[in-house]
Design a protein around this motif. Sequence first.
Motif, short mmCIF file in Angstrom:
data_model
loop_
_atom_site.label_atom_id
_atom_site.label_comp_id
_atom_site.label_asym_id
_atom_site.label_seq_id
_atom_site.Cartn_x
_atom_site.Cartn_y
_atom_site.Cartn_z
N SER A 46 36.05 31.50 35.80
CA SER A 46 36.48 32.85 36.14
C SER A 46 37.84 33.11 35.50
O SER A 46 38.78 32.34 35.69
CB SER A 46 36.56 33.01 37.65
N TYR A 47 37.93 34.21 34.73
CA TYR A 47 39.15 34.49 33.98
C TYR A 47 39.52 35.96 34.18
O TYR A 47 38.64 36.83 34.23
CB TYR A 47 38.93 34.20 32.50
N PRO A 48 40.83 36.27 34.30
CA PRO A 48 41.23 37.66 34.55
C PRO A 48 41.24 38.52 33.28
O PRO A 48 41.70 38.09 32.22
CB PRO A 48 42.65 37.52 35.11
N TYR A 49 40.73 39.73 33.42
CA TYR A 49 40.74 40.73 32.36
C TYR A 49 41.47 41.97 32.85
O TYR A 49 41.53 42.23 34.06
CB TYR A 49 39.32 41.11 31.95
N CYS A 50 42.00 42.73 31.93
CA CYS A 50 42.74 43.96 32.30
C CYS A 50 41.77 44.98 32.89
O CYS A 50 40.74 45.29 32.28
CB CYS A 50 43.43 44.54 31.06
N TRP A 51 42.09 45.50 34.05
CA TRP A 51 41.21 46.47 34.70
C TRP A 51 41.22 47.81 33.97
O TRP A 51 40.31 48.62 34.12
CB TRP A 51 41.61 46.67 36.17
N ARG A 52 42.24 48.05 33.15
CA ARG A 52 42.30 49.31 32.40
C ARG A 52 41.44 49.26 31.14
O ARG A 52 40.66 50.18 30.87
CB ARG A 52 43.75 49.61 31.99
N CYS A 53 41.63 48.21 30.32
CA CYS A 53 41.02 48.20 28.99
C CYS A 53 40.08 47.02 28.77
O CYS A 53 39.50 46.90 27.70
CB CYS A 53 42.10 48.20 27.92
N GLU A 54 39.95 46.13 29.77
CA GLU A 54 39.03 44.99 29.72
C GLU A 54 39.42 43.96 28.67
O GLU A 54 38.58 43.18 28.20
CB GLU A 54 37.58 45.46 29.50
N SER A 55 40.69 43.92 28.28
CA SER A 55 41.17 42.87 27.39
C SER A 55 41.47 41.61 28.21
O SER A 55 41.91 41.71 29.35
CB SER A 55 42.44 43.31 26.67
N PRO A 56 41.24 40.41 27.64
CA PRO A 56 41.60 39.19 28.37
C PRO A 56 43.11 39.12 28.56
O PRO A 56 43.88 39.39 27.62
CB PRO A 56 41.09 38.07 27.46
N LEU A 57 43.55 38.77 29.77
CA LEU A 57 44.97 38.70 30.05
C LEU A 57 45.54 37.36 29.56
O LEU A 57 44.84 36.36 29.53
CB LEU A 57 45.23 38.86 31.55
N ILE A 58 46.80 37.40 29.19
CA ILE A 58 47.50 36.21 28.73
C ILE A 58 48.65 35.94 29.69
O ILE A 58 49.47 36.83 29.94
CB ILE A 58 48.06 36.41 27.30
N TYR A 59 48.71 34.73 30.24
CA TYR A 59 49.85 34.37 31.08
C TYR A 59 50.99 33.93 30.18
O TYR A 59 50.85 32.98 29.41
CB TYR A 59 49.47 33.26 32.07
N ARG A 60 52.10 34.62 30.27
CA ARG A 60 53.24 34.33 29.39
C ARG A 60 54.54 34.63 30.13
O ARG A 60 54.57 35.46 31.05
CB ARG A 60 53.17 35.15 28.11
N THR A 61 55.60 33.96 29.73
CA THR A 61 56.91 34.24 30.31
C THR A 61 57.53 35.41 29.58
O THR A 61 57.58 35.43 28.34
CB THR A 61 57.84 33.01 30.19
N ILE A 62 57.97 36.39 30.33
CA ILE A 62 58.62 37.55 29.75
C ILE A 62 59.82 37.94 30.60
O ILE A 62 59.91 37.59 31.78
CB ILE A 62 57.66 38.77 29.63
N SER A 63 60.70 38.69 29.99
CA SER A 63 61.86 39.21 30.72
C SER A 63 61.47 40.55 31.34
O SER A 63 60.99 41.44 30.65
CB SER A 63 63.04 39.40 29.76
N THR A 64 61.68 40.68 32.65
CA THR A 64 61.34 41.93 33.33
C THR A 64 62.22 42.07 34.56
O THR A 64 63.00 41.17 34.90
CB THR A 64 59.84 41.97 33.69
N TRP A 65 62.11 43.21 35.24
CA TRP A 65 63.00 43.51 36.38
C TRP A 65 62.29 43.28 37.70
O TRP A 65 61.11 43.60 37.86
CB TRP A 65 63.49 44.96 36.30
N PHE A 66 63.02 42.71 38.65
CA PHE A 66 62.47 42.38 39.96
C PHE A 66 63.42 42.83 41.06
O PHE A 66 64.61 43.05 40.82
CB PHE A 66 62.27 40.86 40.10
N VAL A 67 62.86 42.95 42.27
CA VAL A 67 63.66 43.20 43.47
C VAL A 67 63.68 41.91 44.29
O VAL A 67 62.65 41.25 44.45
CB VAL A 67 63.05 44.35 44.32
N LYS A 68 64.84 41.54 44.79
CA LYS A 68 64.99 40.33 45.60
C LYS A 68 64.42 40.58 47.01
O LYS A 68 65.15 40.74 47.98
CB LYS A 68 66.46 39.93 45.70
#
Length: 328
Positions: free
Chosen positions: A288-310
Amino acid sequence: KDIVEYGVPRFNEYCRSLVLRYTAEWESLIRRVGRWVDWSDQYHTMDVEFMESVWWVFKSLWDQGLVYEGYKSLAYCPRCATPLSNFEVNQGYRDTQDPSITVRFRVRDRDSENLSILAWTTTPWTLPSNIALAVGPEIDYARVRLHGGEQLILARALIEQVFRKSDEEILDVEDQSVDELLEMRYEPLFDYYQDLAHEGAFRVVAGDFVSTSDGTGVVHVAPGFGEEDYLLGLREKLPVVCPLDEDCRFTSEIHDYEGEFVKDVDTPIIRRLRADGSLFGESSIEHSYPYCWRCESPLIYRTISTWFVKVEQIKNRMIAANAQIWWI
């Protein structure tokens, strides 16, 4: 990219034109299902007042020091060029076929000629970014000696499964202590990041998530891809490399596959490992592998810089506030 090419202001106005297209039908449906709505005091997320209220909330969080920029492993859609929340990821799982390969990682020790550690992966495209190997601290390991002189290390419980097609090659089996394993260094499969050996890369580390349910009992670790790998890398102070652009194509750091979409290089990488003798075994696996619910592309787990709330800092206050609300 298509939105930028179309024009952001033009795109926004076109979206606005669609928001109220089915207002009458929506109101009719809501009345029919018996839902109460305050029609006279509606709001739209496209209203300036609503957007300003969101920015006010964000600024309030910022003023309290609750907003931070983080570097984390997230599910990422290469087509939409954006990370997805856990809720979004859970909407798109499907069964798919992926390669399943077992790879030799040659131990770097003058006294350990022909000694390799066997590791298993279903993502060959992450191997150029390999930084470590993880073993289970509670797992029993063994050193398998073959008739040709080769020695291979893997979990004792998985020997029969791994050698089911070549068990006649086994000369003998002896115990391999985890403590000795954790002192081992190995040769990287590729030379893209070989200099990182001076920063603690290409060594064996302990990982609580390693099991003997499949594979070899040894996990290939690429902290730039996968949440468990990233967290293990933080704990072990491993270097993090993520040589991908926003479309999940390899950058010039992986010059042999520069510009290639990561999922398209599985076969070339397997072919290369086979040619240099690093490939021990290959097959395929359905999982079982996750795909994008919008465009059905296979998702890639990767480290990225993004904003979070503590959220952790306000979690108890949020729970206490929710407890005072009459939820229906």
